[in-house]
Design a protein around this motif. Structure first.
Motif, PDB file in Angstrom:
ATOM      1  N   UNK A 163       6.271  -5.514  -4.974  1.00  0.00           N
ATOM      2  CA  UNK A 163       6.240  -6.775  -4.229  1.00  0.00           C
ATOM      3  C   UNK A 163       4.805  -7.266  -4.037  1.00  0.00           C
ATOM      4  N   UNK A 164       3.877  -6.360  -3.674  1.00  0.00           N
ATOM      5  CA  UNK A 164       2.524  -6.803  -3.316  1.00  0.00           C
ATOM      6  C   UNK A 164       1.438  -6.140  -4.154  1.00  0.00           C
ATOM      7  N   UNK A 165       1.798  -5.292  -5.117  1.00  0.00           N
ATOM      8  CA  UNK A 165       0.801  -4.624  -5.939  1.00  0.00           C
ATOM      9  C   UNK A 165       0.414  -3.266  -5.373  1.00  0.00           C
ATOM     10  N   UNK A 166      -0.089  -2.408  -6.248  1.00  0.00           N
ATOM     11  CA  UNK A 166      -0.359  -1.029  -5.864  1.00  0.00           C
ATOM     12  C   UNK A 166      -1.440  -0.912  -4.797  1.00  0.00           C
ATOM     13  N   UNK A 167      -2.547  -1.660  -4.926  1.00  0.00           N
ATOM     14  CA  UNK A 167      -3.653  -1.532  -3.976  1.00  0.00           C
ATOM     15  C   UNK A 167      -3.218  -1.891  -2.559  1.00  0.00           C
ATOM     16  N   UNK A 168      -2.572  -3.031  -2.411  1.00  0.00           N
ATOM     17  CA  UNK A 168      -2.123  -3.439  -1.073  1.00  0.00           C
ATOM     18  C   UNK A 168      -1.066  -2.475  -0.543  1.00  0.00           C
ATOM     19  N   UNK A 169      -0.174  -2.010  -1.418  1.00  0.00           N
ATOM     20  CA  UNK A 169       0.875  -1.091  -0.986  1.00  0.00           C
ATOM     21  C   UNK A 169       0.279   0.215  -0.485  1.00  0.00           C
ATOM     22  N   UNK A 170      -0.679   0.763  -1.235  1.00  0.00           N
ATOM     23  CA  UNK A 170      -1.320   1.994  -0.806  1.00  0.00           C
ATOM     24  C   UNK A 170      -2.056   1.804   0.517  1.00  0.00           C
ATOM     25  N   UNK A 171      -2.714   0.676   0.684  1.00  0.00           N
ATOM     26  CA  UNK A 171      -3.401   0.400   1.941  1.00  0.00           C
ATOM     27  C   UNK A 171      -2.425   0.452   3.113  1.00  0.00           C
ATOM     28  N   UNK A 172      -1.312  -0.269   2.997  1.00  0.00           N
ATOM     29  CA  UNK A 172      -0.366  -0.327   4.116  1.00  0.00           C
ATOM     30  C   UNK A 172       0.317   1.011   4.357  1.00  0.00           C
ATOM     31  N   UNK A 173       0.679   1.702   3.282  1.00  0.00           N
ATOM     32  CA  UNK A 173       1.407   2.966   3.440  1.00  0.00           C
ATOM     33  C   UNK A 173       0.488   4.097   3.909  1.00  0.00           C
ATOM     34  N   UNK A 174      -0.726   4.178   3.349  1.00  0.00           N
ATOM     35  CA  UNK A 174      -1.630   5.260   3.731  1.00  0.00           C
ATOM     36  C   UNK A 174      -2.173   5.076   5.145  1.00  0.00           C
ATOM     37  N   UNK A 175      -2.470   3.858   5.518  1.00  0.00           N
ATOM     38  CA  UNK A 175      -3.091   3.616   6.831  1.00  0.00           C
ATOM     39  C   UNK A 175      -2.069   3.524   7.952  1.00  0.00           C
TER      40      UNK A 175
END
Length: 275
Positions: A163-175
């Motif tokens: 939906x939002x791309x890997x970088x944004x997804x990792x940011x939201x999920x990791x943080x």
């Protein structure tokens, strides 16, 4: 009873009114209804919500679905009472496979989320499973999983990067950090941000426009194509599309659409058959 203000002539409730449903202009509006706890989800509420989605999908009079929350929250996640009971209670909370949040992706009809306030945990998965997302300017969104010692739950690790791309997804999920509606719009997580008082009306208007002007068969096929093609190789997706195109050329809906345009009227597309 807390209800959603609308022009609806019919309102029903399930699971002691933790899930409300009303119908207007070909749209089923499903409201999570535990406003005193920001619509935090119990297991029975998850079952009732899934049942409401399936009933809307099966109803020939419903052509699109809007999901929202009562009061000032969309869904703050699992009820804290469940989390405090320990591992066994949390495992028992997980809905059956057919009731998991990705159910919305498996429906034939478009699902639009009207995100009116805080979202976290399973509420994030419910929101993410919708096809289109509107957010109130005052909404706040968090995955929250990492901050609770949990993993990316309910398939969000598969869907969010798509939906939002890997970088944004990792940011939201990791943080597990909380973002506002403006940031959600900038990264493509929500379709549009509205003033709080306009949110539900805008989402319902969008759904009603689909209901009035689009072929239900086309909506079902396109939704299936988009989500299905995320997993298909390009050549297979193209072959699948060509087969669907060939079938649609001889369909009743194309003939009705062309006739309606010639006659300058709204098309009268047939509903989807009941499931």
């Amino acid at each position: 009873m807390t209800t959603v203000q609308s022009t609806a002539a019919e309102t029903t409730a399930t699971d002691e009114e933790t899930v409300l449903v009303h119908h207007e202009r070909g749209v089923a509006v499903i409201t999570l209804n535990r406003p005193q706890v920001l619509n935090a989800v119990t297991r029975s509420m998850a079952v009732a919500y899934a049942a409401a989605l399936r009933e809307a999908d099966a109803d020939p009079d419903v052509r699109a679905i809007v999901v929202t929350g009562a009061g000032r929250g969309f869904c703050a996640g699992a009820d804290l009472g469940v989390l405090r009971q320990g591992a066994d209670a949390i495992r028992d909370f997980i809905p059956a496979t057919e009731d998991l949040p990705d159910l919305a992706l498996r429906l034939r009809k478009p699902v639009i989320a009207a995100i009116n306030g805080p979202v976290a945990g399973i509420g994030f998965a419910y929101m993410l499973g919708s096809d289109i997302r509107y957010a109130s300017r005052t909404a706040s969104i968090s995955t929250s999983f990492a901050r609770l010692g949990l993993v990316a739950e309910y398939g969000t690790s598969w869907l969010l990067p798509r939906v939002i791309g890997t970088q944004h997804a990792l940011d939201l999920l990791l943080s597990g950090r909380t973002i506002d509606a403006g940031e959600a719009a900038r990264i493509g997580l929500v379709h549009q941000v509205t003033e709080p008082e306009e949110l539900l009306a805008r989402a319902v208007d969008h759904a009603a426009d689909l209901a009035a002007h689009c072929s239900p068969a086309s909506l079902a096929a396109i939704k299936s194509q988009v989500w299905g093609d995320l997993e298909r190789p390009r050549a297979e997706a193209l072959d699948h599309t060509l087969a669907l195109m060939n079938a649609s050329f001889g369909g009743d809906d194309l003939a009705e659409a062309l006739a309606a345009r010639a006659e300058k009227r709204t098309p009268g597309f047939a509903p989807l058959p009941p499931r």
